[in-house]
Design an enzyme around this catalytic site. Sequence first.
Site, PDB file in Angstrom:
ATOM      1  N   GLU A  56      10.598  31.322  28.852  1.00  0.00           N
ATOM      2  CA  GLU A  56       9.267  30.944  28.408  1.00  0.00           C
ATOM      3  C   GLU A  56       8.324  32.097  27.874  1.00  0.00           C
ATOM      4  OE1 GLU A  56      11.174  30.282  31.257  1.00  0.00           O
ATOM      5  OE2 GLU A  56      10.695  28.232  31.924  1.00  0.00           O
ATOM      6  N   CYS A  79       9.699  28.031  36.276  1.00  0.00           N
ATOM      7  CA  CYS A  79       9.847  28.144  37.676  1.00  0.00           C
ATOM      8  C   CYS A  79       8.331  28.104  38.182  1.00  0.00           C
ATOM      9  CB  CYS A  79      10.268  29.803  38.119  1.00  0.00           C
ATOM     10  SG  CYS A  79       9.204  31.011  37.248  1.00  0.00           S
ATOM     11  N   ALA A 157      47.857  33.072  33.522  1.00  0.00           N
ATOM     12  CA  ALA A 157      48.673  33.003  32.362  1.00  0.00           C
ATOM     13  C   ALA A 157      50.031  32.781  33.007  1.00  0.00           C
ATOM     14  CB  ALA A 157      48.583  34.317  31.714  1.00  0.00           C
ATOM     15  N   SER A 164      54.399  32.725  36.299  1.00  0.00           N
ATOM     16  CA  SER A 164      53.359  33.874  35.949  1.00  0.00           C
ATOM     17  C   SER A 164      53.955  35.173  36.127  1.00  0.00           C
ATOM     18  CB  SER A 164      52.288  33.547  37.075  1.00  0.00           C
ATOM     19  OG  SER A 164      52.893  33.871  38.287  1.00  0.00           O
ATOM     20  N   ARG A 210      37.241  45.259  28.579  1.00  0.00           N
ATOM     21  CA  ARG A 210      37.328  46.131  27.444  1.00  0.00           C
ATOM     22  C   ARG A 210      37.230  45.471  26.209  1.00  0.00           C
ATOM     23  NH1 ARG A 210      41.689  46.665  31.114  1.00  0.00           N
ATOM     24  NH2 ARG A 210      43.079  45.467  29.925  1.00  0.00           N
ATOM     25  N   GLU A 293      41.451  35.926  39.322  1.00  0.00           N
ATOM     26  CA  GLU A 293      42.783  36.199  38.446  1.00  0.00           C
ATOM     27  C   GLU A 293      44.010  36.434  39.254  1.00  0.00           C
ATOM     28  OE1 GLU A 293      42.786  38.707  34.872  1.00  0.00           O
ATOM     29  OE2 GLU A 293      40.606  38.971  34.578  1.00  0.00           O
ATOM     30  N   LEU A 298      46.969  34.266  46.507  1.00  0.00           N
ATOM     31  CA  LEU A 298      45.559  34.059  46.654  1.00  0.00           C
ATOM     32  C   LEU A 298      44.957  32.835  45.912  1.00  0.00           C
ATOM     33  CD1 LEU A 298      43.217  35.614  48.163  1.00  0.00           C
ATOM     34  CD2 LEU A 298      42.981  36.866  45.817  1.00  0.00           C
TER      35      LEU A 298
HETATM   36  N1  LIG Z   1      50.314  35.518  34.964  1.00  0.00           N
HETATM   37  C1  LIG Z   1      49.310  35.694  35.613  1.00  0.00           C
HETATM   38  O1  LIG Z   1      48.040  35.140  35.418  1.00  0.00           O
HETATM   39  C2  LIG Z   1      49.208  36.586  36.974  1.00  0.00           C
HETATM   40  C3  LIG Z   1      50.721  36.871  37.415  1.00  0.00           C
HETATM   41  N2  LIG Z   1      50.408  37.939  38.452  1.00  0.00           N
HETATM   42  C4  LIG Z   1      51.731  38.161  39.332  1.00  0.00           C
HETATM   43  O2  LIG Z   1      51.870  37.557  40.509  1.00  0.00           O
HETATM   44  C5  LIG Z   1      52.771  38.491  41.258  1.00  0.00           C
HETATM   45  C6  LIG Z   1      51.948  38.916  42.523  1.00  0.00           C
HETATM   46  O3  LIG Z   1      51.289  37.481  42.981  1.00  0.00           O
HETATM   47  P1  LIG Z   1      51.231  37.324  44.682  1.00  0.00           P
HETATM   48  O4  LIG Z   1      52.343  38.310  45.350  1.00  0.00           O
HETATM   49  O5  LIG Z   1      51.084  35.737  44.945  1.00  0.00           O
HETATM   50  O6  LIG Z   1      49.877  38.185  44.995  1.00  0.00           O
HETATM   51  P2  LIG Z   1      48.265  37.968  44.929  1.00  0.00           P
HETATM   52  O7  LIG Z   1      47.791  38.612  44.369  1.00  0.00           O
HETATM   53  O8  LIG Z   1      47.984  36.413  45.012  1.00  0.00           O
HETATM   54  O9  LIG Z   1      48.244  38.519  46.544  1.00  0.00           O
HETATM   55  C7  LIG Z   1      48.805  37.868  47.476  1.00  0.00           C
HETATM   56  C8  LIG Z   1      48.146  38.376  48.957  1.00  0.00           C
HETATM   57  O10 LIG Z   1      46.823  38.482  48.952  1.00  0.00           O
HETATM   58  C9  LIG Z   1      46.443  38.843  50.403  1.00  0.00           C
HETATM   59  N3  LIG Z   1      45.472  37.799  50.993  1.00  0.00           N
HETATM   60  C10 LIG Z   1      44.371  38.208  51.524  1.00  0.00           C
HETATM   61  N4  LIG Z   1      43.752  37.157  51.822  1.00  0.00           N
HETATM   62  C11 LIG Z   1      44.511  36.129  51.483  1.00  0.00           C
HETATM   63  C12 LIG Z   1      44.423  34.721  51.661  1.00  0.00           C
HETATM   64  N5  LIG Z   1      43.415  34.020  52.543  1.00  0.00           N
HETATM   65  N6  LIG Z   1      45.216  33.962  51.559  1.00  0.00           N
HETATM   66  C13 LIG Z   1      46.477  34.508  50.869  1.00  0.00           C
HETATM   67  N7  LIG Z   1      46.794  35.799  50.632  1.00  0.00           N
HETATM   68  C14 LIG Z   1      45.552  36.681  51.047  1.00  0.00           C
HETATM   69  C15 LIG Z   1      47.832  38.599  51.154  1.00  0.00           C
HETATM   70  O11 LIG Z   1      48.301  40.150  51.543  1.00  0.00           O
HETATM   71  P3  LIG Z   1      47.593  40.908  52.768  1.00  0.00           P
HETATM   72  O12 LIG Z   1      46.994  39.897  53.850  1.00  0.00           O
HETATM   73  O13 LIG Z   1      48.785  41.586  53.244  1.00  0.00           O
HETATM   74  O14 LIG Z   1      46.673  41.737  52.131  1.00  0.00           O
HETATM   75  C16 LIG Z   1      48.791  38.059  50.156  1.00  0.00           C
HETATM   76  O15 LIG Z   1      50.224  38.596  50.358  1.00  0.00           O
HETATM   77  C17 LIG Z   1      52.775  39.575  40.292  1.00  0.00           C
HETATM   78  O16 LIG Z   1      54.277  39.466  39.979  1.00  0.00           O
HETATM   79  C18 LIG Z   1      52.117  39.508  39.273  1.00  0.00           C
HETATM   80  O17 LIG Z   1      52.426  40.264  38.101  1.00  0.00           O
HETATM   81  C19 LIG Z   1      49.362  38.032  39.410  1.00  0.00           C
HETATM   82  C20 LIG Z   1      48.064  37.612  38.673  1.00  0.00           C
HETATM   83  C21 LIG Z   1      47.971  36.702  37.613  1.00  0.00           C
HETATM   84  N1  LIG Z   2      50.359  38.779  32.859  1.00  0.00           N
HETATM   85  C1  LIG Z   2      49.356  38.400  32.310  1.00  0.00           C
HETATM   86  C2  LIG Z   2      47.974  38.330  32.740  1.00  0.00           C
HETATM   87  N2  LIG Z   2      47.788  39.171  34.026  1.00  0.00           N
HETATM   88  C3  LIG Z   2      46.631  39.261  34.974  1.00  0.00           C
HETATM   89  O1  LIG Z   2      45.831  40.356  34.110  1.00  0.00           O
HETATM   90  C4  LIG Z   2      45.490  41.443  35.009  1.00  0.00           C
HETATM   91  C5  LIG Z   2      45.774  42.815  34.434  1.00  0.00           C
HETATM   92  O2  LIG Z   2      44.568  43.036  34.022  1.00  0.00           O
HETATM   93  P1  LIG Z   2      44.392  44.653  33.158  1.00  0.00           P
HETATM   94  O3  LIG Z   2      44.907  45.778  33.838  1.00  0.00           O
HETATM   95  O4  LIG Z   2      42.780  44.646  33.164  1.00  0.00           O
HETATM   96  O5  LIG Z   2      44.608  44.527  31.660  1.00  0.00           O
HETATM   97  C6  LIG Z   2      46.894  41.250  35.994  1.00  0.00           C
HETATM   98  O6  LIG Z   2      46.750  41.866  37.001  1.00  0.00           O
HETATM   99  C7  LIG Z   2      46.910  39.652  36.129  1.00  0.00           C
HETATM  100  O7  LIG Z   2      46.062  39.433  37.045  1.00  0.00           O
HETATM  101  N3  LIG Z   2      46.729  37.976  32.281  1.00  0.00           N
HETATM  102  C8  LIG Z   2      47.075  37.354  30.999  1.00  0.00           C
HETATM  103  O8  LIG Z   2      46.013  36.818  30.208  1.00  0.00           O
HETATM  104  N4  LIG Z   2      48.231  37.324  30.308  1.00  0.00           N
HETATM  105  C9  LIG Z   2      49.148  37.872  30.924  1.00  0.00           C
HETATM  106  O9  LIG Z   2      50.506  37.903  30.326  1.00  0.00           O
END
Ligand SMILES: NC(=O)C1=CN([C@@H]2O[C@H](COP(=O)(O)OP(=O)(O)OC[C@H]3O[C@@H](n4cnc5c(N)ncnc54)[C@H](OP(=O)(O)O)[C@@H]3O)[C@@H](O)[C@H]2O)C=CC1
Ligand SMILES: Nc1c(N[C@@H]2O[C@H](COP(=O)(O)O)[C@@H](O)[C@H]2O)[nH]c(=O)[nH]c1=O
Length: 583
Positions: A56, A79, A157, A164, A210, A293, A298
């Site tokens: 505003e 506000c 993704a 994934s 980025r 992400e 998680l």
């Molecule tokens: N395609 C995509 O968009 C994405 C793909 N990926 C892929 O996924 C895979 C990894 O997945 P994932 O192993 O499931 O990993 P996550 O990133 O989901 O991490 C899981 C870990 O987080 C920790 N954590 C902390 N608090 C919690 C909670 N409240 N509940 C559950 N977990 C918790 C735990 O380990 P601790 O307690 O020991 O810390 C758990 O094992 C990789 O292969 C990666 O490349 C990952 C992100 C995005």
């Molecule tokens: N594999 C995958 C993704 N993966 C996500 O992107 C993160 C990597 O981010 P950076 O290291 O900043 O480039 C990785 O840890 C996961 O959360 N994202 C996507 O858009 N497409 C993809 O195919």
Amino acid sequence: MATAAEAQAMRHAVALAARGLGHTSPNPVVGCVVLDAGGRVVGEGWHQRAGGPHAEVHALRAAGERARGGTAVVTLEPCDHTGRTGPCSQALIAAGIARVHYAVADPTAQAKGGAATLAAAGVAVDVGLLADEAEAVNEPWLTAMRRGRPFVLWKFAATLDGRSAAADGTSRWITSAESRADVHRLRAEADAVVVGSGTLRADDPHLAVRDREGATQPLRVVVDTGATIKPGARVLDDAAPTLIAVAEDAGIAHLPRRPGVETVRLPRAETGLRIPALLAELHGRGVRSVLLEGGPTLAGAFLAAGAVDKVVGYLAPVLLGAGPAALADAGITTIAQALRLETADVTRLGPDLRVTAAPIAVPATAPSPRRTEVFTGIVEELGEIVAIEHLGDASRFQVRGPLVTEGAKHGDSIAVNGVCLTVVDIIEDAEGTRFSADVMAETLNRSGLGALDIGSRVNLERPMALGGRLGGHIVQGHVDGTGAIVDRKLSEHWEIVKISLPAELSRYVVEKGSITVDGISLTVVDAGSDYFTVSLIPTTLALTTLGVKQAGDPVNLEVDVLAKYVERLLGRDNGTQDKEATS
Ligand SMILES: NC(=O)C1=CN([C@@H]2O[C@H](COP(=O)(O)OP(=O)(O)OC[C@H]3O[C@@H](n4cnc5c(N)ncnc54)[C@H](OP(=O)(O)O)[C@@H]3O)[C@@H](O)[C@H]2O)C=CC1
Ligand SMILES: Nc1c(N[C@@H]2O[C@H](COP(=O)(O)O)[C@@H](O)[C@H]2O)[nH]c(=O)[nH]c1=O
């Protein structure tokens, strides 16, 4: 009614507000357009950064004297408080604005009231012009304010077959460059980007924005219970600040200590860290929007905690056949529990599809397809309503009740004044632990919950645990009707309370029988056709709402379910039985 020029100005104000996305936290994004007395645009502005002038003020400065007698069109209620800048309501009055159109009311106790101040000063005030558009642009902030925790957008993704990552854990890249660039837009709009320790280990992600000029970098958050992060991890560079969330008992001596990298200790959950505690920590740091992400584990924990407000899935025309699914366990075991989403948008990005969807709000007081809870009418705690948010014709109550909230999670039941409600959220912050629950219009109207206000005390009880004692009688948490306190008579050791009884319930109420009043299991002393009495011992008076309610105050009534069964077995219910129960 708004003129065409005012509607067009509001559309433009929404677009102006959007320019602030990613830069204004912990404040909202706001846009404003000032029209002169003839309806011509003479000023515009948007809130550009927290601590800077409000929308505003920018628009009024641009308009100068031409604002006098004109109209201000603004996306959020101006506000009314002095924060880092002065109240916009006063700025509008001082500029001689004759009319204000604002789209959405400010839900914060601190800032709301601008509309009333303007009206009191003789300014014509209208609310609701293009409210949906203005809500949408401010969705993260409005959600954060209403829910008391950051808005969470879960992004994933996946391949067309829902993977994934590949079987060996590699996942770079599933989606196209266009999709990945779009993710950087989401990062730039978010206040924090969150990943779990699994993703940290598998991907060594960087998580900063980025290739987007002028972007404010989000806080990078890794949820790493055991502090397993390696000193050379990419998230520890200086491209953006980083927060490492670890357990209270984790050893952190090896973690880097330098500006921009912080560690926070949080309580453990059954697996990993407590999601509500993580969100409360972020909220306390001014984070209003989180981009989750992943990874799949998680994300499952966030969903199970009811802490995902929106989902954006990037689906690539790729097949993997094996490897982790986009989502791991989210506490869903049968199709009736499936989390249904409403698709908001489908967009093609290069070869991929981007699907944006939001969980469909299930009326929390609808009968649960999962289970029938049993309460006993032994109130565990006298709680307090600390916030009421109106969501269309329903209301979301925030209830303080540290005992019943301990260990509670999204989807659990808690009886509030005898009405079985489903926990939507657990909120933990400096004000203590609360839970929120939605109450449908029908329940508000048919139970005494509609009469509750902020500060009202409420009786709270968790469902009976298997093997627990049935201290009172079987209570379902389904209110059959309401009565009102007729009078209270003191005697030496107890108090006799007379309560009015709707005619259709009187046949279920008998002397020495059981009845639930505001969730309290009580024995009927005397029963008439339109009233009954109960005698209350000092403990009941001290620990429940019946200690404070006065003549005329409404109470929720649930009659003994056994009486209903007997009536049905005897064929005397004319098919009307229980149709009126509220939940
Ligand atoms: N395609 C995509 O968009 C994405 C793909 N990926 C892929 O996924 C895979 C990894 O997945 P994932 O192993 O499931 O990993 P996550 O990133 O989901 O991490 C899981 C870990 O987080 C920790 N954590 C902390 N608090 C919690 C909670 N409240 N509940 C559950 N977990 C918790 C735990 O380990 P601790 O307690 O020991 O810390 C758990 O094992 C990789 O292969 C990666 O490349 C990952 C992100 C995005
Ligand atoms: N594999 C995958 C993704 N993966 C996500 O992107 C993160 C990597 O981010 P950076 O290291 O900043 O480039 C990785 O840890 C996961 O959360 N994202 C996507 O858009 N497409 C993809 O195919």
